[in-house]
Design an enzyme around this catalytic site. Structure first.
Site, PDB file in Angstrom:
ATOM      1  N   LYS A 220      -2.699   6.025  -4.243  1.00  0.00           N
ATOM      2  CA  LYS A 220      -3.835   6.921  -3.952  1.00  0.00           C
ATOM      3  C   LYS A 220      -3.653   8.314  -4.543  1.00  0.00           C
ATOM      4  O   LYS A 220      -2.527   8.818  -4.610  1.00  0.00           O
ATOM      5  CB  LYS A 220      -4.012   7.049  -2.418  1.00  0.00           C
TER       6      LYS A 220
ATOM      7  N   HIS B 213      -7.670   9.474  -1.761  1.00  0.00           N
ATOM      8  CA  HIS B 213      -7.073   9.394  -0.427  1.00  0.00           C
ATOM      9  C   HIS B 213      -7.987   9.987   0.660  1.00  0.00           C
ATOM     10  O   HIS B 213      -8.048   9.481   1.780  1.00  0.00           O
ATOM     11  CB  HIS B 213      -5.722  10.116  -0.434  1.00  0.00           C
TER      12      HIS B 213
ATOM     13  N   TYR C  85       2.830   9.788   0.106  1.00  0.00           N
ATOM     14  CA  TYR C  85       3.946   9.189   0.861  1.00  0.00           C
ATOM     15  C   TYR C  85       5.307   9.492   0.210  1.00  0.00           C
ATOM     16  O   TYR C  85       6.350   9.203   0.804  1.00  0.00           O
ATOM     17  CB  TYR C  85       3.796   7.664   0.968  1.00  0.00           C
TER      18      TYR C  85
ATOM     19  N   ASP D 152       0.821  -1.205   0.000  1.00  0.00           N
ATOM     20  CA  ASP D 152       0.000   0.000   0.000  1.00  0.00           C
ATOM     21  C   ASP D 152       0.860   1.262   0.000  1.00  0.00           C
ATOM     22  O   ASP D 152       1.606   1.509   0.943  1.00  0.00           O
ATOM     23  CB  ASP D 152      -0.891  -0.007   1.261  1.00  0.00           C
TER      24      ASP D 152
END
Ligand code: A2P
Length: 302
Positions: A74, A105, A49, A44
């Protein structure tokens, strides 16, 4: 293989490995590869990120056939009005032919032309929300990505029952989200949201399943006692509770031993499930907060 290897059937017909590798703040290709080597098959990541390149490299180089892995990324909040651009950017960074799941998200759209590319703020410090945008339009654009053949499923994250109702009722919505990823653990078991998602055929994935940084749930007396009685670790108790109730989880650990032991789940007996369910009767809390998430959870808290 360690653990039960349970998977969850998505409304697309694909199967989601129940225990996934969370990669928030993981920037090291070797450690992501190590996770896959240990047995993680759900990986994931997210644009937010800033590690899609590292995750993609690990997936490409790990030696496990691509079709055995389930890769999620996402769409970030400042990209609600630029779905295609965001998707192409993620795909380029990942360097993969396809992804298994592309998620919105957050339901909140943030100003794409604000004072920061990811977290724009107003002069008073609050989030710079794109008020003229609705996530219904974002979802309509995400649905179009399925035609590219490079996305196997689309989903949402941080959606309440109120926002899911709104999304599903919209005339432009033709695809039911395959997954809703939310904060989920015994302090925030979200029984109402879980029942709602089960009814609608949406799989619920829990982030921060151990209670996030410092993993406070591992200190709960009932968890420690159950772990001792069953010969398991406290983390295995929490994660097995989550998988036995029919949800997916993405625990985070930088330590390979803990990564491996977190995969080693078991089927929890109904009376033990009830003991863990009861934790929220004394302690209820949402641990992960953000300025753009305020007001988006409605009355689903517990
Ligand atoms: P570490 O990376 O040092 O293992 P969450 O998944 O809820 O966000 O929680 C992650 C936190 O829990 C991290 O601080 C992680 O630290 C810790 N953690 C993860 N797995 C375990 C485990 N099996 N035992 C103890 N702590 C753990």
């Amino acid at each position: 293989m360690v653990g039960t290897g349970r998977t969850l059937l998505l409304n697309t017909g694909a199967r989601l490995p129940a225990i996934g590798l969370g990669t928030y703040e993981a920037r090291d290709v070797a450690s992501i590869k190590k996770g896959i080597e240990l047995g993680y098959r759900q990986i994931d990541t997210a644009m937010y990120y800033l590690n899609e390149a590292e995750v993609g490299q690990a997936v490409r180089e790990c030696g496990v056939p691509r079709e055995e892995l389930f890769v999620t990324t996402k769409l970030w909040c400042t990209f609600h009005s630029r779905v295609r651009e965001s998707f192409e950017s993620s795909m380029e960074k990942l360097g993969l032919e396809y992804i298994d799941l592309f998620m919105m998200h957050w339901p909140t759209a943030l100003n794409p032309n604000g004072n920061h590319p990811y977290e724009p703020t107003l002069p008073d410090g609050s989030s710079d929300i794109q008020k003229d945008w609705d996530f219904i339009k974002t979802w309509a654009d995400m649905q179009k990505l399925l035609d590219t053949g490079r996305v196997r499923a689309i989903g949402v994250s941080n959606f309440s029952t109120v926002n899911l109702d709104k999304l599903l009722a919209a005339p432009t919505t033709t695809v039911v989200p395959a997954v809703n990823q939310v904060e989920l653990h015994p302090y925030l078991p979200q029984f109402k949201l879980l029942n709602y998602c089960k009814e609608k055929g949406i799989v619920l994935t829990g982030y921060s399943p151990l209670g996030s940084v410092s993993a406070p749930l591992l200190q709960e007396k009932v968890v420690i006692e159950m772990a001792e009685r069953l010969g398991k670790t406290p983390a295995q108790v929490i994660l097995s509770w989550a998988v036995t109730r029919g949800t997916s989880v993405i625990p985070k650990s930088v330590n390979p031993q803990r990564q491996l032991s977190n995969l080693d789940d078991f089927v929890m007996a109904p009376e033990d499930m009830a003991l863990i369910d009861d934790i929220s009767k004394t302690t209820q809390k949402r641990i992960v907060t953000s300025s753009w998430g305020q007001g988006t959870f409605h009355d689903d808290e517990f």
